[in-house]
Design a protein around this motif. Structure first.
Motif, PDB file in Angstrom:
ATOM      1  N   TYR A  19       6.714  11.483 -37.893  1.00 19.72           N
ATOM      2  CA  TYR A  19       6.356  11.555 -36.477  1.00 19.72           C
ATOM      3  C   TYR A  19       7.483  12.113 -35.623  1.00 19.72           C
ATOM      4  N   ASP A  20       8.712  11.645 -35.845  1.00 22.03           N
ATOM      5  CA  ASP A  20       9.844  12.089 -35.024  1.00 22.03           C
ATOM      6  C   ASP A  20      10.062  13.597 -35.139  1.00 22.03           C
ATOM      7  N   GLU A  23       7.262  15.284 -33.168  1.00 20.66           N
ATOM      8  CA  GLU A  23       7.478  15.070 -31.729  1.00 20.66           C
ATOM      9  C   GLU A  23       8.586  15.984 -31.210  1.00 20.66           C
ATOM     10  N   GLY A  28       4.960  15.611 -27.079  1.00 21.07           N
ATOM     11  CA  GLY A  28       3.735  15.140 -26.444  1.00 21.07           C
ATOM     12  C   GLY A  28       2.454  15.529 -27.146  1.00 21.07           C
ATOM     13  N   GLN A  30       1.178  14.767 -30.046  1.00 20.64           N
ATOM     14  CA  GLN A  30       0.455  13.677 -30.708  1.00 20.64           C
ATOM     15  C   GLN A  30      -0.181  12.701 -29.721  1.00 20.64           C
ATOM     16  N   ASP A  31       0.173  12.797 -28.463  1.00 15.88           N
ATOM     17  CA  ASP A  31      -0.430  11.941 -27.446  1.00 15.88           C
ATOM     18  C   ASP A  31      -1.565  12.640 -26.705  1.00 15.88           C
ATOM     19  N   ALA A  32      -1.856  13.884 -27.084  1.00 19.64           N
ATOM     20  CA  ALA A  32      -2.900  14.653 -26.396  1.00 19.64           C
ATOM     21  C   ALA A  32      -4.278  14.069 -26.691  1.00 19.64           C
ATOM     22  N   ASP A  33      -5.153  14.103 -25.689  1.00 16.96           N
ATOM     23  CA  ASP A  33      -6.541  13.686 -25.884  1.00 16.96           C
ATOM     24  C   ASP A  33      -7.252  14.722 -26.745  1.00 16.96           C
ATOM     25  N   TYR A  34      -8.214  14.285 -27.531  1.00 12.79           N
ATOM     26  CA  TYR A  34      -8.979  15.215 -28.352  1.00 12.79           C
ATOM     27  C   TYR A  34     -10.388  14.677 -28.583  1.00 12.79           C
TER      28      TYR A  34
END
Length: 69
Positions: A19-20, A23, A28, A30-34
């Protein structure tokens, strides 16, 4: 191709422990809406021009892409 994303979503899905690293490369993302969906036999999906998308087959099959202006 100029319309191809540099984000490797398949790599992100297969290596969530990194993940790091993802990122740092794409802050950002991985925090996007989908929106997620599964198409069944005979169904199709229209994706508007300019919409980023990622397609993955759940099993062997045939897909067709058609770009027009």
């Amino acid at each position: 191709m100029s319309n191809t994303s540099k984000v490797d979503l398949a790599a992100i899905e297969m290596s969530p422990i990194e993940y790091d690293q993802w990122e740092e490369m794409w802050p950002g993302f991985q925090d996007a809406d989908y929106v997620e969906t599964v198409l069944r036999e005979g169904e199709c999906l229209y994706i508007p021009i300019g919409w980023w998308h990622y397609v993955r087959g759940l099993r062997a099959g045939i897909s067709v892409s058609f770009w027009w202006e």
